[in-house]
Write a protein that holds these residues in place. Structure first.
Motif, PDB file in Angstrom:
ATOM      1  N   SER A  91       0.818  -1.208   0.000  1.00 31.12           N
ATOM      2  CA  SER A  91       0.000   0.000   0.000  1.00 31.12           C
ATOM      3  C   SER A  91       0.850   1.256   0.000  1.00 31.12           C
ATOM      4  CB  SER A  91      -0.922   0.008   1.222  1.00 31.12           C
ATOM      5  OG  SER A  91      -0.163   0.177   2.409  1.00 31.12           O
ATOM      6  N   SER A 128       3.285  -2.689   5.247  1.00 25.81           N
ATOM      7  CA  SER A 128       3.523  -3.449   4.014  1.00 25.81           C
ATOM      8  C   SER A 128       4.908  -3.157   3.445  1.00 25.81           C
ATOM      9  CB  SER A 128       2.442  -3.130   2.974  1.00 25.81           C
ATOM     10  OG  SER A 128       2.447  -1.762   2.628  1.00 25.81           O
ATOM     11  N   THR A 157       0.283  -2.409  -6.034  1.00 28.45           N
ATOM     12  CA  THR A 157      -0.335  -1.275  -5.356  1.00 28.45           C
ATOM     13  C   THR A 157      -1.397  -0.651  -6.254  1.00 28.45           C
ATOM     14  OG1 THR A 157       0.148   0.677  -4.015  1.00 28.45           O
ATOM     15  CG2 THR A 157       1.190   0.576  -6.186  1.00 28.45           C
ATOM     16  N   SER A 181       0.955   5.754  -4.163  1.00 26.81           N
ATOM     17  CA  SER A 181       1.735   4.997  -5.150  1.00 26.81           C
ATOM     18  C   SER A 181       3.188   5.459  -5.207  1.00 26.81           C
ATOM     19  CB  SER A 181       1.097   5.111  -6.532  1.00 26.81           C
ATOM     20  OG  SER A 181       1.052   6.452  -6.980  1.00 26.81           O
ATOM     21  N   SER A 213     -13.081   0.651   0.837  1.00 29.28           N
ATOM     22  CA  SER A 213     -11.796   0.115   0.389  1.00 29.28           C
ATOM     23  C   SER A 213     -11.926  -1.329  -0.088  1.00 29.28           C
ATOM     24  CB  SER A 213     -10.741   0.216   1.496  1.00 29.28           C
ATOM     25  OG  SER A 213     -11.041  -0.627   2.584  1.00 29.28           O
ATOM     26  N   THR A 241      -9.286  -2.995  -2.800  1.00 33.38           N
ATOM     27  CA  THR A 241      -8.731  -4.253  -2.293  1.00 33.38           C
ATOM     28  C   THR A 241      -9.087  -5.407  -3.221  1.00 33.38           C
ATOM     29  OG1 THR A 241      -8.913  -3.438  -0.019  1.00 33.38           O
ATOM     30  CG2 THR A 241      -8.612  -5.806  -0.313  1.00 33.38           C
ATOM     31  N   GLY A 278      -3.407   3.550   3.134  1.00 27.88           N
ATOM     32  CA  GLY A 278      -3.945   2.235   2.811  1.00 27.88           C
ATOM     33  C   GLY A 278      -4.617   2.262   1.451  1.00 27.88           C
ATOM     34  N   PHE A 279      -5.356   1.207   1.123  1.00 24.02           N
ATOM     35  CA  PHE A 279      -6.053   1.136  -0.162  1.00 24.02           C
ATOM     36  C   PHE A 279      -7.417   1.817  -0.039  1.00 24.02           C
ATOM     37  CE2 PHE A 279      -3.527  -2.948  -0.880  1.00 24.02           C
ATOM     38  CZ  PHE A 279      -2.568  -2.289  -1.655  1.00 24.02           C
TER      39      PHE A 279
END
Length: 618
Positions: free
Chosen positions: A266, A271, A289, A301, A343, A347, A550-551
């Motif tokens: 992420s 991570s 990602t 990113s 998310s 995800t 995060g995502f």
């Protein structure tokens, strides 16, 4: 990972039930093979769909039978090599190299006490022919789902709610407590509640035994409990070295598989740290990602790219802005149990991309709950200090009445709610989407008494603990288990991907809650102090340790225009017998006019699509 299910009857007639239609419903959990098995006594049927990760040959197929006992198993045992070697020294002969056989042979030799030795993410059922019983077991953190039901004098279990309902013909009647939990908190929680009445979720760290007698007598015991602060240690070198070893060993164990593995990168600390450690154990790490060009507040990113380039990973970036309303519809109809977390979409998308290259993906789930990573932990500490300082004043204030006067989208509403509680004993859920008045308007069929459960009582032994400990334990037992891990399991399994979480190795869980003091989790405003202390030694100097996303995706802006606005409008304009049409359509109009209701609208639309597709009702 795989999918399991079973049917148990006190009569000798289980051969009359065909498991294959129910197994086909969850074939996405195990596309590589399907198997069924019936016990010689004709009281037990096991079914299995397999995602082949370890021991790819037919020797790893399930249900598996050894010495008259049988197992159907979903998950991975990461320390199976060490356990296998120990069992061989005890005289056990193996037919396969699979972790499934390690569980069964270990049980055959040591019984249920062997489950303490398992390090992994798992849910399984074992038929014990000698003791005439079936034993169900679920992992300590609740990474793998296991639903069960006693219905029509029979017992059913499954990894998948839809498959269980198809197998049992249980009426699709909504559990009202679960409906309340979903709209209030975003997920179903509380002991073993489930979306459907008469269906339950086996609690993590427990064993449920079904005795094959005329009454199908059952009992549940805990084989693991979370203990708090019993061995706290303030020695920095000790904490640093032990956690470094545990994380390194967990990553090494979880990279074990007979298929390619990857990292969900992420761009955050957890991570990124896993990527750094994985690069020391495998020659070519694959990382994935999601990026959102033009939405810098959602886009990590650049951070992920920095880490990928530094460690020379084979890196893939996925355009999150390409997430379409059609993808949302597909997920809403496919997902086994809804969770209100947008998310879900990125995800799912990153898992879909991973599925083109790998069957295994490691992620950073658990780091925030174990090591003090959420913003509200520090805020709650400050709020408690203010509360203690001005306690007499707060005692005179009608806090609840004042809170209910605030706009529904006010960011202060849940924080003011915290003033109503003794935070050393109970933790309010500061992620609540509604207050009492407005949720009861949205859900006119819900019993107001549901509000009695609107906090997480976690301190049953009446020992006062720090705010940070209580918040962390609450999030571990609720938000992590019932939202984060559900999202991870559903989004990965819908793409036939096995999700792994090295930070949820039970040794790290026990270390974090028992040995790490609060000031090694949050120190001078730095969250996850100990984790970041380790990460700083292995991540690039340019890495931003304060940024955390995060995502996520810019859904609030997306649903104000174009096809997203059209989809939400169409769904919300379909009347529902379960929730108040006038209330949620007004909320949608307010959102279009600039008020922020993204999460509430996402939860409503996801539920309405899911409920209609699955024909559930009150």
């Amino acid at each position: 990972m795989c999918g399991i299910l079973g049917y148990i009857s006190k009569e000798n007639n289980v051969q009359l039930i065909d498991l294959k239609p129910a197994l086909s419903i969850m074939r996405y959990r195990g596309p590589d093979s399907m198997g069924v098995w019936t016990s010689p006594c004709q009281k037990v049927n096991f079914g299995h769909v397999r995602l082949s990760i370890v021991e790819l040959s037919e020797l790893g197929h399930q249900p598996m039978v050894r010495n008259g006992n049988s197992i159907t198993f979903n998950g991975e045992i990461y320390n199976y090599v060490e356990l296998r070697d120990e069992l061989i020294k005890c005289g056990v002969s193996f037919l396969s190299q699979s972790d499934t056989e390690v569980i069964l042979q270990g049980y055959n030799l040591f019984g249920e006490s062997y489950f303490d030795r398992l390090n992994g993410a798992y849910a399984f059922a074992i038929y014990d022919s000698i003791n005439n019983k079936v034993v169900l077991c679920r992992d300590r953190a609740g990474e793998k789902p296991l639903f069960y039901s006693n219905y029509d004098e029979r017992f059913y279990f499954s990894s998948d709610l839809k498959a269980l309902l198809a197998l049992s013909n249980i009426p699709k009647k909504l559990n009202k407590n679960s409906l309340f939990n979903y709209f209030q908190h975003g997920y179903v929680t509380g002991n073993n509640d489930c979306w459907i009445s008469n269906v339950f979720s086996l609690e993590p760290g427990t064993i449920r035994t079904i005795h094959l007698n005329n009454k199908l007598e059952q009992n549940t015991i805990r084989y693991w409990d979370l203990t708090i602060g019993q061995k706290e240690n303030s020695n920095h070198n000790y904490l640093y070295e032990k956690l470094s070893y545990l994380i390194n060993d967990a990553v090494k164990l979880q990279l074990r598989c007979d298929v390619p593995a990857s990292i969900l990168l992420s761009g955050g600390v957890d991570s990124s740290m896993l990527t750094a450690i994985a690069s020391t154990h495998t020659r070519q790490v694959k990382t994935f990602t999601v990026k959102f060009p033009g939405y810098s507040q959602f886009d990590e990113s650049e951070s992920a790219r920095l880490v990928a380039n530094y460690f020379g990973t084979e890196h893939t970036e996925i355009e999150g802005v390409n997430i379409s309303p059609d993808l949302f519809l597909k997920i809403a109809k496919s997902i086994d149990t809804p969770i209100n977390d947008s998310s879900l979409l990125p995800t799912y998308l990153v898992n879909y991309e991973v599925s083109k290259y790998c069957k295994v993906a490691l992620g950073g789930d658990g780091g925030d709950e174990l090591f003090g990573g959420y913003k509200h932990y520090e805020r709650m500490q400050k709020l408690d200090n203010i509360k203690k300082r001005y306690q007499n004043l707060f005692n005179l204030m009608p806090i609840k009445a004042f809170r209910n006067l605030l706009p529904l989208n006010s960011k202060y509403r849940n924080w003011i709610k915290s003033l109503e509680y003794d935070l050393s004993v109970n933790v309010p859920n500061i992620r609540s989407f509604y207050d009492e008045t407005r949720l009861l308007k949205l859900l006119p069929n819900i019993d107001p008494n549901c509000w009695e459960n609107d906090n997480w009582g976690i301190n049953n032994e009446n020992v006062k603990r720090s705010i940070l400990k209580n918040c962390s334990v609450s999030d571990f037992n609720h938000y992590l288990r019932d939202s984060i891990l559900v999202k991870s399991d559903r989004c990965s399994m819908l793409n036939s991907i096995e999700a792994r979480a090295p930070l949820l190795d039970y040794r790290i869980i026990e270390f974090a809650f028992n040995e790490v003091p609060d000031n090694f989790k949050i120190r001078n405003g730095m969250k996850k102090f100990l984790l970041k202390d380790i990460s700083k030694k292995i991540l690039p100097n340019e890495f931003d340790f304060q940024r955390k996303l995060g995502f996520n995706l810019p859904l609030g802006m997306m649903i104000r225009t174009g096809k997203w606005k059209e989809l939400f409008g169409d769904v919300l304009n379909s009347r529902s017998d379960i929730i108040n049409y006038h209330f949620y359509t007004k909320m949608f109009d307010d959102h279009l006019n600039g008020k922020e209701h993204t999460d509430r609208l996402f939860g409503i639309v996801l539920f309405l699509i899911w409920a209609e597709h699955n024909k559930v009702s009150l």
